[in-house]
Scaffold this active site. Structure first.
Site, PDB file in Angstrom:
ATOM      1  N   GLY A   1       0.794  -1.224   0.000  1.00 39.79           N
ATOM      2  CA  GLY A   1       0.000   0.000   0.000  1.00 39.79           C
ATOM      3  C   GLY A   1       0.826   1.273   0.000  1.00 39.79           C
ATOM      4  CG  HIS A   2       3.993   3.864   1.946  1.00 38.96           C
ATOM      5  ND1 HIS A   2       5.300   4.269   1.786  1.00 38.96           N
ATOM      6  CD2 HIS A   2       3.340   4.918   2.462  1.00 38.96           C
ATOM      7  CE1 HIS A   2       5.434   5.509   2.219  1.00 38.96           C
ATOM      8  NE2 HIS A   2       4.255   5.930   2.629  1.00 38.96           N
ATOM      9  CG  PHE A   3       3.122   5.325  -2.440  1.00 36.62           C
ATOM     10  CD1 PHE A   3       1.990   5.728  -1.757  1.00 36.62           C
ATOM     11  CD2 PHE A   3       4.336   5.947  -2.171  1.00 36.62           C
ATOM     12  CE1 PHE A   3       2.059   6.775  -0.837  1.00 36.62           C
ATOM     13  CE2 PHE A   3       4.406   6.984  -1.245  1.00 36.62           C
ATOM     14  CZ  PHE A   3       3.273   7.392  -0.572  1.00 36.62           C
TER      15      PHE A   3
END
Length: 146
Positions: A49-51
């Site tokens: 999720g990052h990124f």
């Protein structure tokens, strides 16, 4: 001891995957300084999720990895007196992020004790990838009975 492998680290601090963020600790000068090493891989859960299109290690996790290295340094110094102790992160001053840390990087975290008074320790911390400084901060921690 002048170096700690992952088993040694896990004997000293309670962190476990996926939150154990230091793979080994080398160049230990007991109670004074040490270098933590984190091999950053695409398998890290935070990269989902990052990124997703541009994976970057979150700065707060770089700080946490430095804090875990500091905890190893402090607890090792206490020797047998460290049994049952936990190191709590108390504060961060002057944190600066210079460059992104990405999969494939090897993070070298240099921790130096600035002072210790009773159960409170203060460290100067710098993180490097190759010769480039990626992060710096002063960290405070408190040793406590677990």
């Amino acid at each position: 001891m002048t170096a700690f492998n992952i088993k040694d680290i896990m004997r000293l601090i309670p962190h476990r995957y996926p939150f154990l963020l230091v793979d080994k600790v080398v160049d230990v000068d007991p109670g004074e300084r040490a270098t933590g090493i984190k091999n950053v891989t695409m398998n890290e859960p935070f990269f989902q999720g990052h990124f997703p299109q541009e994976p970057v290690m979150p700065g707060v996790l770089i700080l946490e990895a430095m804090a875990q290295t500091a905890a190893v340094l402090a607890l090792d110094y206490l020797g047998e007196g460290s049994h049952g102790k936990v190191v709590y992160f108390m504060g961060i001053d002057g944190a600066k992020f210079r460059k992104p840390v990405v999969p494939g990087d090897t993070l070298h975290m240099h921790l130096t004790k600035e002072r210790s008074r009773g159960t409170v320790w203060r460290f100067s911390a710098e993180a490097f990838v190759d010769d480039a400084k990626v992060c710096e901060a002063q960290l405070m921690a408190m040793l406590s009975d677990g």
